[in-house]
Design a protein around this motif. Structure first.
Motif, PDB file in Angstrom:
ATOM      1  N   ALA A  60     127.439-158.431 -32.469  1.00  0.00           N
ATOM      2  CA  ALA A  60     128.542-159.312 -32.077  1.00  0.00           C
ATOM      3  C   ALA A  60     128.584-159.505 -30.565  1.00  0.00           C
ATOM      4  CB  ALA A  60     129.872-158.737 -32.572  1.00  0.00           C
ATOM      5  N   VAL A  61     128.404-158.415 -29.815  1.00  0.00           N
ATOM      6  CA  VAL A  61     128.406-158.508 -28.343  1.00  0.00           C
ATOM      7  C   VAL A  61     127.250-159.380 -27.864  1.00  0.00           C
ATOM      8  CG1 VAL A  61     128.084-157.198 -26.214  1.00  0.00           C
ATOM      9  CG2 VAL A  61     129.612-156.334 -27.990  1.00  0.00           C
ATOM     10  N   LEU A  62     126.083-159.224 -28.478  1.00  0.00           N
ATOM     11  CA  LEU A  62     124.914-160.012 -28.067  1.00  0.00           C
ATOM     12  C   LEU A  62     125.108-161.497 -28.388  1.00  0.00           C
ATOM     13  CD1 LEU A  62     122.083-157.575 -29.198  1.00  0.00           C
ATOM     14  CD2 LEU A  62     122.824-158.066 -26.859  1.00  0.00           C
ATOM     15  N   ILE A  63     125.680-161.794 -29.546  1.00  0.00           N
ATOM     16  CA  ILE A  63     125.951-163.187 -29.883  1.00  0.00           C
ATOM     17  C   ILE A  63     126.985-163.764 -28.927  1.00  0.00           C
ATOM     18  CG2 ILE A  63     126.966-164.699 -31.636  1.00  0.00           C
ATOM     19  CD1 ILE A  63     125.631-163.016 -33.761  1.00  0.00           C
ATOM     20  N   TRP A  64     127.967-162.954 -28.571  1.00  0.00           N
ATOM     21  CA  TRP A  64     128.979-163.387 -27.604  1.00  0.00           C
ATOM     22  C   TRP A  64     128.307-163.766 -26.293  1.00  0.00           C
ATOM     23  CZ3 TRP A  64     131.310-162.365 -22.920  1.00  0.00           C
ATOM     24  CH2 TRP A  64     132.603-162.811 -22.757  1.00  0.00           C
ATOM     25  N   ALA A  65     127.351-162.948 -25.852  1.00  0.00           N
ATOM     26  CA  ALA A  65     126.618-163.249 -24.615  1.00  0.00           C
ATOM     27  C   ALA A  65     125.828-164.548 -24.746  1.00  0.00           C
ATOM     28  CB  ALA A  65     125.669-162.092 -24.272  1.00  0.00           C
ATOM     29  N   MET A  66     125.327-164.813 -25.936  1.00  0.00           N
ATOM     30  CA  MET A  66     124.545-166.028 -26.154  1.00  0.00           C
ATOM     31  C   MET A  66     125.398-167.288 -26.042  1.00  0.00           C
ATOM     32  SD  MET A  66     121.870-165.411 -29.263  1.00  0.00           S
ATOM     33  CE  MET A  66     122.714-164.179 -30.225  1.00  0.00           C
ATOM     34  N   ILE A  67     126.587-167.255 -26.612  1.00  0.00           N
ATOM     35  CA  ILE A  67     127.362-168.491 -26.710  1.00  0.00           C
ATOM     36  C   ILE A  67     128.354-168.693 -25.558  1.00  0.00           C
ATOM     37  CG2 ILE A  67     127.141-168.477 -29.206  1.00  0.00           C
ATOM     38  CD1 ILE A  67     129.961-167.503 -29.456  1.00  0.00           C
ATOM     39  N   PHE A  68     128.592-167.642 -24.760  1.00  0.00           N
ATOM     40  CA  PHE A  68     129.567-167.762 -23.678  1.00  0.00           C
ATOM     41  C   PHE A  68     129.239-168.884 -22.688  1.00  0.00           C
ATOM     42  CE2 PHE A  68     131.034-166.408 -19.400  1.00  0.00           C
ATOM     43  CZ  PHE A  68     132.399-166.559 -19.611  1.00  0.00           C
ATOM     44  N   PRO A  69     127.971-169.039 -22.255  1.00  0.00           N
ATOM     45  CA  PRO A  69     127.689-170.126 -21.306  1.00  0.00           C
ATOM     46  C   PRO A  69     128.078-171.498 -21.835  1.00  0.00           C
ATOM     47  CG  PRO A  69     125.858-168.595 -21.363  1.00  0.00           C
ATOM     48  CD  PRO A  69     126.779-168.206 -22.478  1.00  0.00           C
ATOM     49  N   MET A  70     127.862-171.731 -23.119  1.00  0.00           N
ATOM     50  CA  MET A  70     128.229-173.031 -23.678  1.00  0.00           C
ATOM     51  C   MET A  70     129.743-173.198 -23.722  1.00  0.00           C
ATOM     52  SD  MET A  70     127.004-174.830 -27.175  1.00  0.00           S
ATOM     53  CE  MET A  70     127.435-176.542 -27.467  1.00  0.00           C
ATOM     54  N   MET A  71     130.462-172.127 -24.001  1.00  0.00           N
ATOM     55  CA  MET A  71     131.920-172.201 -24.029  1.00  0.00           C
ATOM     56  C   MET A  71     132.473-172.547 -22.644  1.00  0.00           C
ATOM     57  SD  MET A  71     132.789-171.816 -27.123  1.00  0.00           S
ATOM     58  CE  MET A  71     132.642-170.955 -28.682  1.00  0.00           C
ATOM     59  N   VAL A  72     131.833-172.008 -21.599  1.00  0.00           N
ATOM     60  CA  VAL A  72     132.261-172.339 -20.237  1.00  0.00           C
ATOM     61  C   VAL A  72     132.070-173.837 -19.974  1.00  0.00           C
ATOM     62  CG1 VAL A  72     131.823-171.936 -17.779  1.00  0.00           C
ATOM     63  CG2 VAL A  72     131.743-170.026 -19.382  1.00  0.00           C
ATOM     64  N   GLY A  73     131.033-174.415 -20.569  1.00  0.00           N
ATOM     65  CA  GLY A  73     130.738-175.824 -20.338  1.00  0.00           C
ATOM     66  C   GLY A  73     131.634-176.787 -21.071  1.00  0.00           C
ATOM     67  N   ILE A  74     132.498-176.294 -21.957  1.00  0.00           N
ATOM     68  CA  ILE A  74     133.350-177.198 -22.736  1.00  0.00           C
ATOM     69  C   ILE A  74     134.487-177.734 -21.881  1.00  0.00           C
ATOM     70  CG2 ILE A  74     134.990-177.328 -24.655  1.00  0.00           C
ATOM     71  CD1 ILE A  74     133.264-175.281 -26.115  1.00  0.00           C
ATOM     72  N   ASP A  75     134.573-179.044 -21.820  1.00  0.00           N
ATOM     73  CA  ASP A  75     135.678-179.717 -21.137  1.00  0.00           C
ATOM     74  C   ASP A  75     136.718-180.065 -22.197  1.00  0.00           C
ATOM     75  OD1 ASP A  75     137.421-181.250 -19.708  1.00  0.00           O
ATOM     76  OD2 ASP A  75     135.992-182.827 -19.192  1.00  0.00           O
ATOM     77  N   PHE A  76     137.838-179.354 -22.196  1.00  0.00           N
ATOM     78  CA  PHE A  76     138.821-179.549 -23.255  1.00  0.00           C
ATOM     79  C   PHE A  76     139.428-180.948 -23.259  1.00  0.00           C
ATOM     80  CE2 PHE A  76     138.508-175.005 -23.317  1.00  0.00           C
ATOM     81  CZ  PHE A  76     138.731-174.675 -24.636  1.00  0.00           C
ATOM     82  N   SER A  77     139.398-181.597 -22.121  1.00  0.00           N
ATOM     83  CA  SER A  77     139.950-182.953 -22.083  1.00  0.00           C
ATOM     84  C   SER A  77     139.117-183.926 -22.908  1.00  0.00           C
ATOM     85  CB  SER A  77     140.028-183.444 -20.636  1.00  0.00           C
ATOM     86  OG  SER A  77     138.732-183.549 -20.063  1.00  0.00           O
TER      87      SER A  77
END
Length: 356
Positions: A60-77
């Motif tokens: 779970a921690v490793l998958i979290w590390a994988m997807i975190f960069p993409m989550m940062v890139g999400i523009d909620f607007s």
């Protein structure tokens, strides 16, 4: 005076040098995982035991590390505009819930009841069919963020696709599996399902939003700084992927090495299903003129699997050492190489789709 015509700039590859050879790194990770599982089974056993509700916390921690960069890139607007482009969502839902479970069941029956007849007992064949049915009814949740990132998918749209898919899964997974297995009292591990959604979507999403806000604020409102920040994180995302592969293969090293032919027999229908589902979704997106940054993730969501849920359900229904559990684990083993090949294909065919 002669005029010099500027030559067009060379096309920029969507993948960096390290990522272009990711298949080689994954192969190395597979070999390391198998070796680790055989040489240090005690250590692997300790890591395998670090779980809650059948979700391994190390993975779970490793998958979290994988997807975190993409989550940062999400523009909620930009999420509010997703409703204006419903085609990708429609393809995702139709393929995931009206096509994939039933084609996987059909392939499982074809191979294990007919093509493999005589190679194993009827009861064993039934177990493998059950495992493949469970696997086919569990479309991807977490890993699709990685595949979307590698194909330069629209992060906001991918988030919506995954979120809607998770919501449908809560209501549709059990009835579909029960229908295809002929079981009316199926017990879905709801803790696993809900915990996985929280771990792989909610927590990284909130953390990514906070990080994005802080990066923009520290650069006087310049949103371009987010791209530089995520670029620095991207190598860690790939390292997380490789470490996940090492662990998954280490966990199952004994089974894989002891039953290589059986692993191959189970893998064949899974591989056919994976490429077939991708072809259906990708072709539908192309015919419907869906932009590539939506088309690629929507095809990859159905192709990939929610292996945590599939493995947990198979173990809960049939037992840890059952053929059904083994079949779901084989799905995990073949997923990364297959998905990397499809990511490469999607990137090579980018110019055949409309661009956002």
């Amino acid at each position: 005076m002669t005029r010099t015509i500027a030559e067009p700039a060379p096309a920029v590859s969507p993948l960096g040098t390290f990522e272009r050879f990711l298949s080689l790194w994954v192969l190395g990770a597979i070999l390391v995982g198998l070796a680790l599982g055989m040489v240090a089974p005690g250590v692997v056993g300790v890591m395998a035991g670090l779980e809650y509700a059948s979700v391994n916390l190390v993975v779970a921690v490793l998958i979290w590390a994988m997807i975190f960069p993409m989550m940062v890139g999400i523009d909620f607007s930009s999420i509010k505009d997703v409703g204006r482009k419903p085609k990708g969502l429609i393809i995702t839902l139709v393929v995931n819930w009206l096509v994939k479970p039933f084609t996987m069941a059909a392939l499982a029956v074809l191979f294990f009841d007919f093509l493999y007849a005589g190679l194993m007992s009827e009861s064993d064949a039934d177990q493998y069919i059950a495992g493949l049915i469970i696997l086919g009814a569990a479309p991807c949740t977490a890993m699709v963020f990685v595949w979307s990132q590698l194909t330069r998918g629209d992060p906001a749209y991918t988030l919506v696709q995954v979120s809607v898919n998770d919501l449908v899964m809560i209501f549709a997974f059990a009835p579909i599996v029960a229908l295809l297995l002929g079981v009316t009292d199926i017990v879905v591990p709801w803790e696993t399902l809900l915990l996985s959604v929280v771990l792989y979507v909610v927590i990284p999403l909130v953390a990514g939003a906070i990080a994005r806000r802080q990066v923009i604020r520290s650069h006087d409102g310049d949103e371009a700084a987010v791209d530089a920040f995520t670029a620095r994180l991207k190598p860690w995302s790939i390292i997380g992927l490789l470490a996940t592969v090492v662990l998954l293969f280490a966990f199952q090293a004994g089974t894989i090495i002891a039953n290589p032919l059986l692993i191959v027999l189970i893998a064949i229908p899974i591989i056919i299903q994976s490429y077939g589902i991708f072809a259906i979704a990708y072709a539908a997106a192309k015919a419907w003129k869906v932009p590539h940054d939506i088309a690629a993730p929507c095809a990859l969501i159905g192709t990939s699997n929610f292996f945590e849920l599939a493995v947990a359900v198979a173990i809960g229904l049939f037992g840890l050492t059952s053929g059904a559990a083994l079949a779901t684990v084989v799905g995990v083993l073949v997923e990364v190489p297959v998905m990397l090949s499809l990511v490469a294909f999607a990137n090579r065919t980018r110019d055949r789709f409309p661009q956002s």
